[in-house]
Design a protein around this motif. Structure first.
Motif, PDB file in Angstrom:
ATOM      1  N   LEU A 130       0.826  -1.208   0.000  1.00  9.86           N
ATOM      2  CA  LEU A 130       0.000   0.000   0.000  1.00  9.86           C
ATOM      3  C   LEU A 130       0.862   1.261   0.000  1.00  9.86           C
ATOM      4  N   MET A 131       1.973   1.238   0.726  1.00 13.99           N
ATOM      5  CA  MET A 131       2.889   2.381   0.723  1.00 13.99           C
ATOM      6  C   MET A 131       3.475   2.595  -0.665  1.00 13.99           C
ATOM      7  N   ILE A 132       3.848   1.518  -1.330  1.00 14.90           N
ATOM      8  CA  ILE A 132       4.400   1.608  -2.683  1.00 14.90           C
ATOM      9  C   ILE A 132       3.373   2.211  -3.634  1.00 14.90           C
ATOM     10  N   ALA A 133       2.111   1.745  -3.529  1.00 16.55           N
ATOM     11  CA  ALA A 133       1.045   2.270  -4.395  1.00 16.55           C
ATOM     12  C   ALA A 133       0.840   3.761  -4.153  1.00 16.55           C
ATOM     13  N   LEU A 134       0.880   4.188  -2.914  1.00 18.14           N
ATOM     14  CA  LEU A 134       0.681   5.600  -2.585  1.00 18.14           C
ATOM     15  C   LEU A 134       1.759   6.475  -3.217  1.00 18.14           C
ATOM     16  N   THR A 135       3.017   6.033  -3.146  1.00 20.10           N
ATOM     17  CA  THR A 135       4.096   6.849  -3.713  1.00 20.10           C
ATOM     18  C   THR A 135       3.950   6.996  -5.224  1.00 20.10           C
ATOM     19  N   MET A 136       3.496   5.944  -5.881  1.00 21.71           N
ATOM     20  CA  MET A 136       3.362   6.022  -7.326  1.00 21.71           C
ATOM     21  C   MET A 136       2.200   6.920  -7.741  1.00 21.71           C
ATOM     22  N   ALA A 137       1.180   6.979  -6.888  1.00 23.10           N
ATOM     23  CA  ALA A 137       0.100   7.934  -7.136  1.00 23.10           C
ATOM     24  C   ALA A 137       0.625   9.366  -7.037  1.00 23.10           C
ATOM     25  N   VAL A 138       1.531   9.612  -6.108  1.00 19.34           N
ATOM     26  CA  VAL A 138       2.143  10.945  -5.987  1.00 19.34           C
ATOM     27  C   VAL A 138       3.012  11.239  -7.207  1.00 19.34           C
ATOM     28  N   PHE A 139       3.768  10.243  -7.687  1.00 15.32           N
ATOM     29  CA  PHE A 139       4.592  10.447  -8.880  1.00 15.32           C
ATOM     30  C   PHE A 139       3.737  10.879 -10.072  1.00 15.32           C
ATOM     31  N   SER A 140       2.499  10.379 -10.139  1.00 14.18           N
ATOM     32  CA  SER A 140       1.637  10.694 -11.281  1.00 14.18           C
ATOM     33  C   SER A 140       1.289  12.178 -11.347  1.00 14.18           C
ATOM     34  N   LEU A 141       1.473  12.884 -10.239  1.00 17.75           N
ATOM     35  CA  LEU A 141       1.173  14.313 -10.192  1.00 17.75           C
ATOM     36  C   LEU A 141       2.318  15.160 -10.731  1.00 17.75           C
ATOM     37  N   SER A 142       3.382  14.515 -11.243  1.00 15.25           N
ATOM     38  CA  SER A 142       4.589  15.216 -11.706  1.00 15.25           C
ATOM     39  C   SER A 142       5.082  16.183 -10.641  1.00 15.25           C
ATOM     40  N   PRO A 143       5.473  15.653  -9.484  1.00 15.55           N
ATOM     41  CA  PRO A 143       5.788  16.512  -8.335  1.00 15.55           C
ATOM     42  C   PRO A 143       7.056  17.325  -8.558  1.00 15.55           C
ATOM     43  N   SER A 144       7.203  18.336  -7.717  1.00 15.66           N
ATOM     44  CA  SER A 144       8.433  19.118  -7.718  1.00 15.66           C
ATOM     45  C   SER A 144       9.569  18.265  -7.191  1.00 15.66           C
ATOM     46  N   TRP A 145      10.803  18.752  -7.369  1.00 22.30           N
ATOM     47  CA  TRP A 145      11.959  18.004  -6.898  1.00 22.30           C
ATOM     48  C   TRP A 145      11.913  17.741  -5.389  1.00 22.30           C
ATOM     49  N   PRO A 146      11.589  18.715  -4.541  1.00 24.86           N
ATOM     50  CA  PRO A 146      11.538  18.421  -3.097  1.00 24.86           C
ATOM     51  C   PRO A 146      10.500  17.349  -2.752  1.00 24.86           C
TER      52      PRO A 146
END
Length: 418
Positions: free
Chosen positions: A310-326
Protein backbone atom coordinates in the motif's frame (compact mmCIF):
# COMPACT_ATOMS: atom_id res chain seq x y z
CA UNK A 1 19.07 -39.96 1.12
CA UNK A 2 17.06 -38.33 -1.62
CA UNK A 3 16.66 -34.56 -1.36
CA UNK A 4 12.87 -34.95 -1.06
CA UNK A 5 13.39 -37.01 2.10
CA UNK A 6 15.34 -34.27 3.82
CA UNK A 7 13.53 -32.21 6.44
CA UNK A 8 13.53 -28.47 6.34
CA UNK A 9 16.74 -27.08 7.82
CA UNK A 10 16.71 -26.96 11.63
CA UNK A 11 20.20 -25.79 12.56
CA UNK A 12 20.33 -22.00 13.04
CA UNK A 13 22.67 -20.18 10.70
CA UNK A 14 25.45 -18.06 12.18
CA UNK A 15 26.44 -14.45 11.68
CA UNK A 16 29.24 -15.38 9.28
CA UNK A 17 26.80 -17.03 6.87
CA UNK A 18 24.38 -14.09 7.07
CA UNK A 19 27.22 -11.62 6.39
CA UNK A 20 28.55 -13.59 3.38
CA UNK A 21 25.05 -14.11 2.00
CA UNK A 22 24.21 -10.42 2.38
CA UNK A 23 27.46 -9.38 0.67
CA UNK A 24 26.71 -11.75 -2.21
CA UNK A 25 23.27 -10.19 -2.63
CA UNK A 26 24.76 -6.69 -2.56
CA UNK A 27 27.36 -7.63 -5.16
CA UNK A 28 24.67 -9.07 -7.41
CA UNK A 29 22.50 -5.95 -7.21
CA UNK A 30 25.45 -3.56 -7.64
CA UNK A 31 26.07 -5.32 -10.93
CA UNK A 32 22.44 -5.58 -11.98
CA UNK A 33 20.47 -2.48 -10.98
CA UNK A 34 22.84 0.18 -12.40
CA UNK A 35 22.79 -1.74 -15.66
CA UNK A 36 18.99 -1.47 -15.86
CA UNK A 37 18.60 1.99 -14.37
CA UNK A 38 21.54 3.88 -15.87
CA UNK A 39 23.77 2.03 -18.33
CA UNK A 40 21.09 0.52 -20.59
CA UNK A 41 19.05 3.75 -20.82
CA UNK A 42 22.22 5.68 -21.68
CA UNK A 43 23.29 3.06 -24.23
CA UNK A 44 19.82 3.08 -25.84
CA UNK A 45 19.96 6.88 -25.98
CA UNK A 46 23.41 6.80 -27.59
CA UNK A 47 22.27 4.32 -30.24
CA UNK A 48 18.97 6.06 -31.09
CA UNK A 49 18.33 9.39 -29.28
CA UNK A 50 14.88 9.88 -30.81
CA UNK A 51 13.64 6.33 -30.20
CA UNK A 52 15.44 5.62 -26.94
CA UNK A 53 12.30 4.43 -25.07
CA UNK A 54 11.42 1.97 -27.83
CA UNK A 55 15.00 0.63 -28.02
CA UNK A 56 15.10 0.25 -24.24
CA UNK A 57 11.75 -1.53 -24.27
CA UNK A 58 12.94 -4.00 -26.93
CA UNK A 59 16.16 -4.74 -25.06
CA UNK A 60 14.34 -5.18 -21.75
CA UNK A 61 11.63 -7.37 -23.30
CA UNK A 62 13.89 -9.91 -24.99
CA UNK A 63 16.29 -9.95 -22.08
CA UNK A 64 13.47 -10.62 -19.64
CA UNK A 65 12.10 -13.50 -21.70
CA UNK A 66 15.51 -15.16 -21.62
CA UNK A 67 15.85 -14.38 -17.91
CA UNK A 68 12.53 -16.08 -17.20
CA UNK A 69 13.52 -19.24 -19.04
CA UNK A 70 16.99 -19.25 -17.48
CA UNK A 71 15.55 -18.82 -13.97
CA UNK A 72 13.16 -21.69 -14.41
CA UNK A 73 15.68 -24.09 -15.88
CA UNK A 74 18.65 -23.12 -13.71
CA UNK A 75 16.82 -23.76 -10.46
CA UNK A 76 15.69 -27.19 -11.61
CA UNK A 77 19.16 -28.04 -12.94
CA UNK A 78 20.88 -27.04 -9.70
CA UNK A 79 18.43 -29.27 -7.78
CA UNK A 80 19.81 -32.21 -9.79
CA UNK A 81 23.49 -31.23 -9.83
CA UNK A 82 25.80 -33.89 -8.37
CA UNK A 83 29.10 -32.04 -8.68
CA UNK A 84 31.63 -32.63 -5.93
CA UNK A 85 31.55 -28.86 -5.39
CA UNK A 86 27.87 -28.99 -4.41
CA UNK A 87 24.54 -28.22 -6.02
CA UNK A 88 24.50 -24.43 -5.97
CA UNK A 89 28.16 -23.34 -5.93
CA UNK A 90 29.09 -24.41 -9.51
CA UNK A 91 26.25 -22.42 -11.05
CA UNK A 92 26.98 -19.34 -8.96
CA UNK A 93 30.54 -19.34 -10.29
CA UNK A 94 29.77 -20.16 -13.94
CA UNK A 95 26.95 -17.63 -14.10
CA UNK A 96 29.01 -14.82 -12.55
CA UNK A 97 31.93 -15.31 -14.95
CA UNK A 98 29.54 -15.40 -17.92
CA UNK A 99 27.80 -12.22 -16.78
CA UNK A 100 31.14 -10.42 -16.61
CA UNK A 101 31.77 -11.32 -20.24
CA UNK A 102 28.28 -10.14 -21.17
CA UNK A 103 29.06 -6.66 -19.86
CA UNK A 104 31.77 -6.36 -22.50
CA UNK A 105 29.28 -7.25 -25.25
CA UNK A 106 26.79 -4.66 -23.99
CA UNK A 107 29.44 -1.96 -23.72
CA UNK A 108 30.58 -2.52 -27.32
CA UNK A 109 27.07 -2.62 -28.82
CA UNK A 110 26.48 0.00 -31.52
CA UNK A 111 23.12 -1.17 -32.91
CA UNK A 112 19.79 -2.13 -31.29
CA UNK A 113 20.27 -5.79 -32.29
CA UNK A 114 23.76 -5.91 -30.82
CA UNK A 115 22.43 -4.42 -27.60
CA UNK A 116 19.64 -7.02 -27.52
CA UNK A 117 22.22 -9.78 -28.04
CA UNK A 118 24.41 -8.53 -25.22
CA UNK A 119 21.43 -8.29 -22.88
CA UNK A 120 20.29 -11.80 -23.75
CA UNK A 121 23.74 -13.13 -22.89
CA UNK A 122 23.72 -11.21 -19.62
CA UNK A 123 20.27 -12.39 -18.56
CA UNK A 124 21.10 -15.99 -19.37
CA UNK A 125 24.33 -16.08 -17.39
CA UNK A 126 23.36 -13.77 -14.53
CA UNK A 127 20.20 -15.74 -13.81
CA UNK A 128 22.13 -19.01 -13.79
CA UNK A 129 24.07 -17.43 -10.95
CA UNK A 130 21.22 -15.69 -9.17
CA UNK A 131 18.76 -18.58 -9.17
CA UNK A 132 21.34 -20.77 -7.44
CA UNK A 133 22.11 -17.96 -5.00
CA UNK A 134 18.45 -17.54 -4.03
CA UNK A 135 18.08 -21.33 -3.52
CA UNK A 136 20.73 -21.20 -0.80
CA UNK A 137 18.20 -19.69 1.62
CA UNK A 138 15.72 -22.62 1.82
CA UNK A 139 18.71 -25.01 1.76
CA UNK A 140 20.28 -23.50 4.87
CA UNK A 141 17.87 -21.29 6.82
CA UNK A 142 15.23 -22.65 9.27
CA UNK A 143 11.74 -21.12 9.31
CA UNK A 144 12.37 -19.33 12.61
CA UNK A 145 15.21 -17.32 11.07
CA UNK A 146 13.74 -16.70 7.64
CA UNK A 147 12.48 -13.20 8.47
CA UNK A 148 15.86 -12.17 9.89
CA UNK A 149 17.89 -13.62 7.02
CA UNK A 150 15.40 -12.30 4.47
CA UNK A 151 15.76 -8.85 6.02
CA UNK A 152 19.53 -8.93 5.52
CA UNK A 153 19.16 -10.58 2.12
CA UNK A 154 16.78 -7.82 1.02
CA UNK A 155 19.46 -5.24 1.82
CA UNK A 156 21.16 -6.37 -1.37
CA UNK A 157 18.62 -4.48 -3.46
CA UNK A 158 18.75 -1.02 -1.80
CA UNK A 159 22.42 -1.07 -0.87
CA UNK A 160 23.43 -2.48 -4.22
CA UNK A 161 21.21 -0.06 -6.08
CA UNK A 162 22.45 2.93 -4.09
CA UNK A 163 26.11 1.97 -4.37
CA UNK A 164 25.72 1.36 -8.07
CA UNK A 165 23.81 4.60 -8.65
CA UNK A 166 26.40 6.67 -6.77
CA UNK A 167 29.31 4.88 -8.41
CA UNK A 168 27.88 4.75 -11.93
CA UNK A 169 25.75 7.89 -11.86
CA UNK A 170 28.12 10.14 -9.96
CA UNK A 171 31.71 9.02 -9.41
CA UNK A 172 32.58 7.21 -12.65
CA UNK A 173 31.94 8.92 -15.98
CA UNK A 174 34.10 6.80 -18.35
CA UNK A 175 32.04 3.98 -19.85
CA UNK A 176 34.76 1.34 -19.57
CA UNK A 177 35.30 2.10 -15.89
CA UNK A 178 31.59 1.82 -15.23
CA UNK A 179 31.31 -1.67 -16.69
CA UNK A 180 34.54 -2.81 -15.05
CA UNK A 181 33.21 -1.61 -11.68
CA UNK A 182 29.95 -3.57 -11.83
CA UNK A 183 31.79 -6.68 -13.02
CA UNK A 184 34.25 -6.46 -10.12
CA UNK A 185 31.38 -5.90 -7.67
CA UNK A 186 29.68 -9.10 -8.80
CA UNK A 187 32.77 -11.31 -8.63
CA UNK A 188 34.17 -9.93 -5.37
CA UNK A 189 30.78 -9.82 -3.67
CA UNK A 190 30.18 -13.50 -4.36
CA UNK A 191 33.66 -14.69 -3.41
CA UNK A 192 33.25 -15.06 0.41
CA UNK A 193 30.03 -17.06 0.04
CA UNK A 194 31.44 -19.27 -2.70
CA UNK A 195 34.46 -20.09 -0.55
CA UNK A 196 32.62 -20.65 2.75
CA UNK A 197 29.25 -22.08 1.65
CA UNK A 198 28.29 -25.41 3.18
CA UNK A 199 26.94 -27.03 0.03
CA UNK A 200 27.27 -30.82 0.44
CA UNK A 201 27.48 -32.83 -2.79
CA UNK A 202 24.34 -34.62 -3.82
CA UNK A 203 24.95 -38.39 -4.17
CA UNK A 204 24.66 -39.40 -7.80
CA UNK A 205 22.45 -42.34 -6.93
CA UNK A 206 19.88 -40.03 -5.35
CA UNK A 207 19.01 -38.38 -8.68
CA UNK A 208 16.68 -40.34 -10.99
CA UNK A 209 17.72 -40.76 -14.63
CA UNK A 210 17.08 -37.64 -16.68
CA UNK A 211 13.93 -37.75 -18.81
CA UNK A 212 13.10 -34.62 -20.75
CA UNK A 213 9.33 -35.05 -20.51
CA UNK A 214 9.37 -35.56 -16.76
CA UNK A 215 11.81 -32.69 -16.33
CA UNK A 216 9.65 -30.24 -18.30
CA UNK A 217 6.41 -31.36 -16.67
CA UNK A 218 8.05 -30.94 -13.27
CA UNK A 219 8.53 -27.24 -13.98
CA UNK A 220 4.77 -26.73 -13.70
CA UNK A 221 3.35 -25.94 -10.25
CA UNK A 222 -0.39 -26.61 -10.22
CA UNK A 223 -2.10 -23.54 -8.68
CA UNK A 224 -5.11 -25.63 -7.62
CA UNK A 225 -2.95 -28.01 -5.62
CA UNK A 226 -0.79 -25.20 -4.24
CA UNK A 227 -3.05 -22.11 -3.99
CA UNK A 228 -0.87 -20.37 -1.38
CA UNK A 229 2.08 -20.57 -3.75
CA UNK A 230 -0.06 -19.21 -6.60
CA UNK A 231 -1.33 -16.24 -4.59
CA UNK A 232 2.19 -15.46 -3.36
CA UNK A 233 3.45 -15.56 -6.96
CA UNK A 234 0.66 -13.32 -8.26
CA UNK A 235 1.12 -10.74 -5.51
CA UNK A 236 4.86 -10.58 -5.97
CA UNK A 237 4.51 -10.33 -9.74
CA UNK A 238 2.19 -7.32 -9.68
CA UNK A 239 4.15 -5.39 -7.06
CA UNK A 240 7.40 -5.98 -8.94
CA UNK A 241 5.89 -4.87 -12.25
CA UNK A 242 5.04 -1.59 -10.52
CA UNK A 243 8.54 -1.22 -9.07
CA UNK A 244 10.14 -2.19 -12.38
CA UNK A 245 8.18 0.50 -14.23
CA UNK A 246 9.27 3.15 -11.77
CA UNK A 247 12.91 2.14 -11.48
CA UNK A 248 13.59 1.58 -15.17
CA UNK A 249 12.00 4.80 -16.42
CA UNK A 250 12.77 7.26 -13.62
CA UNK A 251 15.89 8.47 -15.45
CA UNK A 252 13.77 9.50 -18.44
CA UNK A 253 11.23 11.12 -16.07
CA UNK A 254 14.01 13.26 -14.61
CA UNK A 255 15.19 14.19 -18.08
CA UNK A 256 11.89 14.74 -19.89
CA UNK A 257 9.45 15.94 -17.21
CA UNK A 258 11.40 17.38 -14.33
CA UNK A 259 14.16 18.68 -16.66
CA UNK A 260 16.77 18.05 -13.99
CA UNK A 261 19.69 19.66 -15.89
CA UNK A 262 17.69 22.91 -16.08
CA UNK A 263 16.79 22.82 -12.39
CA UNK A 264 20.41 22.17 -11.45
CA UNK A 265 22.68 23.58 -14.17
CA UNK A 266 25.88 21.65 -14.63
CA UNK A 267 24.40 18.43 -13.22
CA UNK A 268 23.23 15.36 -15.12
CA UNK A 269 19.95 13.49 -14.63
CA UNK A 270 22.01 10.44 -13.60
CA UNK A 271 23.19 12.42 -10.59
CA UNK A 272 19.59 13.19 -9.64
CA UNK A 273 18.75 9.49 -9.87
CA UNK A 274 21.73 8.72 -7.64
CA UNK A 275 20.42 11.18 -5.03
CA UNK A 276 16.91 9.67 -5.11
CA UNK A 277 18.30 6.17 -4.81
CA UNK A 278 20.56 7.11 -1.93
CA UNK A 279 17.84 8.72 0.20
CA UNK A 280 15.45 5.83 -0.42
CA UNK A 281 18.16 3.37 0.60
CA UNK A 282 18.30 4.71 4.15
CA UNK A 283 14.60 4.16 4.75
CA UNK A 284 14.70 0.91 2.77
CA UNK A 285 17.38 -0.60 5.01
CA UNK A 286 15.66 0.50 8.21
CA UNK A 287 12.25 -0.88 7.23
CA UNK A 288 13.69 -4.09 5.79
CA UNK A 289 15.32 -4.91 9.12
CA UNK A 290 12.31 -3.77 11.11
CA UNK A 291 9.79 -5.65 8.98
CA UNK A 292 11.85 -8.84 8.84
CA UNK A 293 12.54 -9.02 12.57
CA UNK A 294 8.99 -8.07 13.63
CA UNK A 295 7.43 -10.55 11.21
CA UNK A 296 9.57 -13.29 12.83
CA UNK A 297 8.62 -12.28 16.35
CA UNK A 298 4.93 -11.71 15.69
CA UNK A 299 4.71 -14.60 13.22
CA UNK A 300 2.74 -12.34 10.89
CA UNK A 301 3.94 -11.99 7.30
CA UNK A 302 0.82 -10.95 5.38
CA UNK A 303 0.07 -7.84 7.42
CA UNK A 304 3.53 -6.41 6.85
CA UNK A 305 3.59 -7.31 3.14
CA UNK A 306 0.15 -5.76 2.55
CA UNK A 307 1.07 -2.55 4.37
CA UNK A 308 4.28 -2.28 2.38
CA UNK A 309 2.46 -2.74 -0.94
CA UNK A 310 0.00 0.00 0.00
CA UNK A 311 2.89 2.38 0.72
CA UNK A 312 4.40 1.61 -2.68
CA UNK A 313 1.05 2.27 -4.40
CA UNK A 314 0.68 5.60 -2.59
CA UNK A 315 4.10 6.85 -3.71
CA UNK A 316 3.36 6.02 -7.33
CA UNK A 317 0.10 7.93 -7.14
CA UNK A 318 2.14 10.94 -5.99
CA UNK A 319 4.59 10.45 -8.88
CA UNK A 320 1.64 10.69 -11.28
CA UNK A 321 1.17 14.31 -10.19
CA UNK A 322 4.59 15.22 -11.71
CA UNK A 323 5.79 16.51 -8.33
CA UNK A 324 8.43 19.12 -7.72
CA UNK A 325 11.96 18.00 -6.90
CA UNK A 326 11.54 18.42 -3.10
CA UNK A 327 8.29 16.42 -3.11
CA UNK A 328 9.82 13.77 -5.37
CA UNK A 329 12.73 13.47 -2.94
CA UNK A 330 10.39 13.07 0.06
CA UNK A 331 8.24 10.54 -1.79
CA UNK A 332 11.30 8.45 -2.59
CA UNK A 333 11.94 8.14 1.14
CA UNK A 334 8.45 6.66 1.56
CA UNK A 335 9.01 4.40 -1.45
CA UNK A 336 12.16 3.11 0.25
CA UNK A 337 10.16 2.29 3.40
CA UNK A 338 7.57 0.32 1.45
CA UNK A 339 9.99 -1.47 -0.84
CA UNK A 340 12.34 -2.40 2.02
CA UNK A 341 9.62 -3.93 4.13
CA UNK A 342 8.03 -5.67 1.15
CA UNK A 343 11.21 -7.28 -0.15
CA UNK A 344 12.18 -8.55 3.31
CA UNK A 345 8.83 -9.94 4.40
CA UNK A 346 7.63 -11.24 1.05
CA UNK A 347 10.69 -13.43 0.40
CA UNK A 348 10.29 -14.93 3.89
CA UNK A 349 6.61 -15.58 3.12
CA UNK A 350 7.44 -17.13 -0.24
CA UNK A 351 9.98 -19.59 1.18
CA UNK A 352 7.34 -20.82 3.65
CA UNK A 353 4.81 -21.71 0.93
CA UNK A 354 7.14 -23.59 -1.42
CA UNK A 355 5.42 -26.79 -2.58
CA UNK A 356 8.52 -28.96 -2.01
CA UNK A 357 11.73 -28.69 -0.02
CA UNK A 358 13.28 -31.21 -2.40
CA UNK A 359 12.64 -28.99 -5.42
CA UNK A 360 13.36 -25.67 -3.71
CA UNK A 361 15.59 -24.52 -6.56
CA UNK A 362 12.96 -25.26 -9.18
CA UNK A 363 10.12 -23.75 -7.15
CA UNK A 364 12.14 -20.63 -6.46
CA UNK A 365 12.84 -20.53 -10.19
CA UNK A 366 9.08 -20.33 -10.69
CA UNK A 367 8.90 -17.58 -8.04
CA UNK A 368 11.76 -15.78 -9.78
CA UNK A 369 9.55 -15.56 -12.85
CA UNK A 370 7.72 -12.95 -10.80
CA UNK A 371 11.04 -11.05 -10.75
CA UNK A 372 11.96 -11.46 -14.41
CA UNK A 373 8.61 -11.41 -16.24
CA UNK A 374 7.94 -7.85 -15.01
CA UNK A 375 11.00 -6.80 -16.96
CA UNK A 376 9.31 -8.21 -20.07
CA UNK A 377 5.87 -6.81 -19.33
CA UNK A 378 6.98 -3.39 -18.07
CA UNK A 379 8.39 -2.15 -21.43
CA UNK A 380 5.13 -2.88 -23.23
CA UNK A 381 3.11 -1.28 -20.47
CA UNK A 382 5.46 1.70 -20.52
CA UNK A 383 5.09 2.27 -24.26
CA UNK A 384 1.29 1.99 -23.94
CA UNK A 385 1.04 4.24 -20.86
CA UNK A 386 3.45 6.88 -22.09
CA UNK A 387 1.58 7.17 -25.39
CA UNK A 388 2.87 8.21 -28.83
CA UNK A 389 4.69 11.21 -27.40
CA UNK A 390 6.34 9.07 -24.70
CA UNK A 391 5.42 11.79 -22.19
CA UNK A 392 2.14 10.70 -20.51
CA UNK A 393 3.66 9.97 -17.13
CA UNK A 394 0.35 10.45 -15.29
CA UNK A 395 -1.16 7.32 -16.82
CA UNK A 396 2.20 5.59 -16.49
CA UNK A 397 2.46 6.03 -12.71
CA UNK A 398 -1.26 5.47 -12.05
CA UNK A 399 -0.92 2.12 -13.81
CA UNK A 400 2.00 1.27 -11.55
CA UNK A 401 0.01 2.34 -8.46
CA UNK A 402 -2.94 0.12 -9.41
CA UNK A 403 -0.63 -2.87 -9.89
CA UNK A 404 1.05 -2.37 -6.51
CA UNK A 405 -2.34 -2.17 -4.80
CA UNK A 406 -3.60 -5.31 -6.53
CA UNK A 407 -0.39 -7.13 -5.63
CA UNK A 408 -0.81 -6.33 -1.96
CA UNK A 409 -4.42 -7.54 -1.94
CA UNK A 410 -3.49 -10.76 -3.74
CA UNK A 411 -1.70 -12.19 -0.70
CA UNK A 412 -4.71 -11.95 1.60
CA UNK A 413 -6.19 -15.37 0.59
CA UNK A 414 -2.97 -17.19 1.61
CA UNK A 415 -3.82 -19.61 4.44
CA UNK A 416 -0.58 -21.37 5.25
CA UNK A 417 1.10 -18.22 6.56
CA UNK A 418 -0.43 -15.61 8.85
Amino acid sequence: MRPDDRARPKEPVRAGFIAAYTLAQIGAFVSFQPLLQVLLPLKAQAIDPAGKAVVLSQVAFYGAIVASIANLLAGAISDRTTSRFGRRRPWIVVGAVGASLAYLAIMRATTPMALVGGMILFQLTFNLCFSALVAVMPDRVPDGQKGLVAAFQSLGNPLGTAAGAVLIGGVLVVEGQRYAAISAALLLGLLPLVVSLRDPPLPKGSVPPFKLGAFLSGLWVNPRRHPDFAFAWAGRFMVLVALCLTQNYMLYFLQDVLDYPRLFPGHRAEEGLAILTTVSTLSNVAFALLGGVLSDRLKRRKLFALGAALMIALTMAVFSLSPSWPLLLATYVVLGCGAGCYYAVDIALVTQVLPSQRDAGKDLGVINLANTLPQALAPGLAVWALGPSQMNYQVFFLTAAALALAGGLAILPIRGVR
